[in-house]
Design an enzyme around this catalytic site. Structure first.
Site, PDB file in Angstrom:
ATOM      1  N   ASN A  42      76.038  30.378   9.009  1.00 27.46           N
ATOM      2  CA  ASN A  42      74.622  30.694   9.142  1.00 27.46           C
ATOM      3  C   ASN A  42      74.291  30.953  10.615  1.00 27.46           C
ATOM      4  O   ASN A  42      74.875  30.349  11.514  1.00 27.46           O
ATOM      5  CB  ASN A  42      73.732  29.607   8.532  1.00 27.46           C
ATOM      6  CG  ASN A  42      73.987  28.217   9.078  1.00 27.46           C
ATOM      7  OD1 ASN A  42      75.107  27.894   9.457  1.00 27.46           O
ATOM      8  ND2 ASN A  42      72.953  27.400   9.108  1.00 27.46           N
ATOM      9  N   GLU A  44      70.877  31.256  12.932  1.00 28.96           N
ATOM     10  CA  GLU A  44      69.422  31.094  12.992  1.00 28.96           C
ATOM     11  C   GLU A  44      68.826  31.875  14.150  1.00 28.96           C
ATOM     12  O   GLU A  44      69.531  32.350  15.045  1.00 28.96           O
ATOM     13  CB  GLU A  44      69.077  29.604  13.121  1.00 28.96           C
ATOM     14  CG  GLU A  44      69.464  28.819  11.892  1.00 28.96           C
ATOM     15  CD  GLU A  44      69.068  27.361  11.961  1.00 28.96           C
ATOM     16  OE1 GLU A  44      69.161  26.695  10.923  1.00 28.96           O
ATOM     17  OE2 GLU A  44      68.684  26.889  13.048  1.00 28.96           O
ATOM     18  N   CYS A  53      71.936  33.359   6.098  1.00 24.36           N
ATOM     19  CA  CYS A  53      72.817  32.324   5.556  1.00 24.36           C
ATOM     20  C   CYS A  53      74.291  32.727   5.684  1.00 24.36           C
ATOM     21  O   CYS A  53      74.627  33.910   5.756  1.00 24.36           O
ATOM     22  CB  CYS A  53      72.516  32.093   4.085  1.00 24.36           C
ATOM     23  SG  CYS A  53      70.828  31.617   3.715  1.00 24.36           S
ATOM     24  N   GLU A  55      76.615  32.657   3.434  1.00 20.22           N
ATOM     25  CA  GLU A  55      77.112  33.430   2.303  1.00 20.22           C
ATOM     26  C   GLU A  55      76.808  34.916   2.480  1.00 20.22           C
ATOM     27  O   GLU A  55      77.636  35.781   2.198  1.00 20.22           O
ATOM     28  CB  GLU A  55      76.466  32.962   0.992  1.00 20.22           C
ATOM     29  CG  GLU A  55      76.647  31.488   0.692  1.00 20.22           C
ATOM     30  CD  GLU A  55      75.496  30.634   1.214  1.00 20.22           C
ATOM     31  OE1 GLU A  55      75.163  30.708   2.419  1.00 20.22           O
ATOM     32  OE2 GLU A  55      74.926  29.888   0.399  1.00 20.22           O
ATOM     33  N   CYS A  85      71.349  29.363  -1.624  1.00 23.70           N
ATOM     34  CA  CYS A  85      69.902  29.496  -1.797  1.00 23.70           C
ATOM     35  C   CYS A  85      69.613  30.661  -2.758  1.00 23.70           C
ATOM     36  O   CYS A  85      70.507  31.431  -3.131  1.00 23.70           O
ATOM     37  CB  CYS A  85      69.214  29.719  -0.445  1.00 23.70           C
ATOM     38  SG  CYS A  85      69.341  31.402   0.191  1.00 23.70           S
ATOM     39  N   CYS A  88      70.571  34.213  -1.460  1.00 23.92           N
ATOM     40  CA  CYS A  88      72.013  34.485  -1.504  1.00 23.92           C
ATOM     41  C   CYS A  88      72.499  34.688  -2.942  1.00 23.92           C
ATOM     42  O   CYS A  88      73.380  35.505  -3.189  1.00 23.92           O
ATOM     43  CB  CYS A  88      72.788  33.357  -0.830  1.00 23.92           C
ATOM     44  SG  CYS A  88      72.588  33.375   0.967  1.00 23.92           S
TER      45      CYS A  88
END
Ligand code: ZN
Length: 129
Positions: A42, A44, A53, A55, A85, A88
Protein backbone atom coordinates in the site's frame (compact mmCIF):
# COMPACT_ATOMS: atom_id res chain seq x y z
CA UNK A 1 5.76 -21.77 -6.51
CA UNK A 2 4.55 -23.20 -3.22
CA UNK A 3 1.92 -21.43 -1.18
CA UNK A 4 4.53 -20.86 1.52
CA UNK A 5 6.85 -19.13 -0.95
CA UNK A 6 4.03 -16.95 -2.26
CA UNK A 7 3.09 -16.03 1.32
CA UNK A 8 6.70 -15.09 2.00
CA UNK A 9 6.68 -12.70 -0.96
CA UNK A 10 3.54 -10.99 0.35
CA UNK A 11 5.00 -10.70 3.85
CA UNK A 12 8.26 -9.31 2.49
CA UNK A 13 6.26 -6.49 0.88
CA UNK A 14 5.11 -5.29 4.31
CA UNK A 15 8.48 -3.60 4.70
CA UNK A 16 7.96 -1.68 1.46
CA UNK A 17 4.61 -0.27 2.58
CA UNK A 18 4.44 3.51 2.64
CA UNK A 19 1.82 4.02 5.35
CA UNK A 20 2.92 6.93 7.57
CA UNK A 21 -0.69 7.99 8.29
CA UNK A 22 -2.56 4.78 9.04
CA UNK A 23 0.48 2.73 10.09
CA UNK A 24 -1.45 -0.15 8.51
CA UNK A 25 1.05 -1.93 6.32
CA UNK A 26 -0.20 -4.36 3.68
CA UNK A 27 1.70 -6.57 1.27
CA UNK A 28 0.36 -8.57 -1.65
CA UNK A 29 1.65 -11.22 -4.05
CA UNK A 30 -0.41 -11.97 -7.15
CA UNK A 31 0.39 -15.16 -9.02
CA UNK A 32 -0.27 -15.71 -12.72
CA UNK A 33 -1.08 -19.07 -14.31
CA UNK A 34 2.57 -19.67 -15.31
CA UNK A 35 3.86 -18.87 -11.81
CA UNK A 36 4.92 -15.30 -12.52
CA UNK A 37 4.37 -13.16 -9.42
CA UNK A 38 3.60 -9.47 -9.19
CA UNK A 39 3.95 -7.92 -5.75
CA UNK A 40 2.51 -4.79 -4.23
CA UNK A 41 2.36 -2.74 -1.07
CA UNK A 42 0.00 0.00 0.00
CA UNK A 43 1.12 3.55 -0.80
CA UNK A 44 -0.52 6.36 1.16
CA UNK A 45 -0.70 10.04 0.41
CA UNK A 46 -1.09 13.11 2.66
CA UNK A 47 -4.35 14.01 0.89
CA UNK A 48 -5.63 10.44 1.45
CA UNK A 49 -7.64 10.14 -1.79
CA UNK A 50 -4.72 9.06 -3.99
CA UNK A 51 -3.82 6.28 -1.55
CA UNK A 52 -3.74 2.85 -3.16
CA UNK A 53 -3.96 -0.61 -1.66
CA UNK A 54 -1.31 -3.31 -2.05
CA UNK A 55 -3.64 -5.57 -4.02
CA UNK A 56 -4.39 -2.92 -6.64
CA UNK A 57 -0.70 -2.10 -6.98
CA UNK A 58 -0.05 -5.76 -7.76
CA UNK A 59 -2.98 -6.01 -10.20
CA UNK A 60 -2.05 -2.80 -12.02
CA UNK A 61 1.60 -3.81 -12.26
CA UNK A 62 0.56 -7.12 -13.79
CA UNK A 63 -1.96 -5.67 -16.24
CA UNK A 64 0.49 -2.98 -17.31
CA UNK A 65 2.96 -5.75 -18.11
CA UNK A 66 0.39 -7.54 -20.27
CA UNK A 67 -0.78 -10.14 -17.75
CA UNK A 68 -4.40 -10.88 -16.82
CA UNK A 69 -4.28 -14.62 -16.14
CA UNK A 70 -4.39 -14.57 -12.37
CA UNK A 71 -4.77 -17.72 -10.32
CA UNK A 72 -4.32 -16.61 -6.71
CA UNK A 73 -3.33 -13.73 -4.47
CA UNK A 74 -1.85 -13.56 -0.99
CA UNK A 75 -2.58 -10.50 1.14
CA UNK A 76 -0.50 -9.95 4.27
CA UNK A 77 -1.05 -7.67 7.25
CA UNK A 78 0.71 -7.19 10.54
CA UNK A 79 -2.28 -7.77 12.83
CA UNK A 80 -5.53 -9.58 12.03
CA UNK A 81 -6.19 -11.51 8.81
CA UNK A 82 -5.94 -8.95 6.04
CA UNK A 83 -8.91 -9.22 3.69
CA UNK A 84 -9.24 -7.09 0.55
CA UNK A 85 -11.29 -3.90 0.76
CA UNK A 86 -14.38 -3.44 -1.41
CA UNK A 87 -12.56 -1.39 -4.03
CA UNK A 88 -9.90 -4.07 -4.48
CA UNK A 89 -12.55 -6.78 -4.69
CA UNK A 90 -14.20 -4.87 -7.51
CA UNK A 91 -10.87 -4.37 -9.31
CA UNK A 92 -10.07 -8.08 -9.02
CA UNK A 93 -13.59 -8.93 -10.32
CA UNK A 94 -12.56 -7.49 -13.66
CA UNK A 95 -9.96 -10.22 -14.15
CA UNK A 96 -10.85 -13.24 -12.03
CA UNK A 97 -13.58 -15.84 -11.76
CA UNK A 98 -15.38 -17.06 -8.67
CA UNK A 99 -12.85 -19.87 -8.12
CA UNK A 100 -9.85 -17.49 -7.93
CA UNK A 101 -8.04 -18.18 -4.66
CA UNK A 102 -7.57 -15.44 -2.05
CA UNK A 103 -5.23 -16.20 0.83
CA UNK A 104 -5.33 -13.75 3.74
CA UNK A 105 -2.51 -13.74 6.29
CA UNK A 106 -2.42 -12.38 9.81
CA UNK A 107 0.64 -10.99 11.52
CA UNK A 108 1.72 -14.45 12.62
CA UNK A 109 1.69 -15.64 9.01
CA UNK A 110 -1.36 -17.84 9.54
CA UNK A 111 -3.65 -18.17 6.52
CA UNK A 112 -7.35 -18.09 5.81
CA UNK A 113 -8.39 -19.28 2.38
CA UNK A 114 -11.32 -17.91 0.40
CA UNK A 115 -12.64 -18.25 -3.09
CA UNK A 116 -13.32 -14.98 -4.81
CA UNK A 117 -16.96 -15.94 -5.07
CA UNK A 118 -17.14 -16.08 -1.28
CA UNK A 119 -15.73 -12.58 -0.95
CA UNK A 120 -17.79 -10.86 -3.63
CA UNK A 121 -21.03 -12.72 -4.38
CA UNK A 122 -23.59 -11.23 -6.77
CA UNK A 123 -20.93 -8.90 -8.09
CA UNK A 124 -21.10 -6.40 -10.91
CA UNK A 125 -18.97 -7.09 -13.97
CA UNK A 126 -18.68 -6.29 -17.65
CA UNK A 127 -21.21 -8.95 -18.63
CA UNK A 128 -23.93 -6.77 -17.13
CA UNK A 129 -23.27 -3.83 -19.43
ZN1 ZN B 1 -8.08 -2.31 -1.18
Amino acid sequence: MTEKELCRKAMDMLDRSYSPYSHFAVGAALECSDGTVFTGCNVENASYGPTICAERVAVFKAVSEGRRDFQRIVIAGRKDYCVPCGVCRQVLREFVSDDFEVICLNGAGEAKHFTFGELLPYSFDGSML
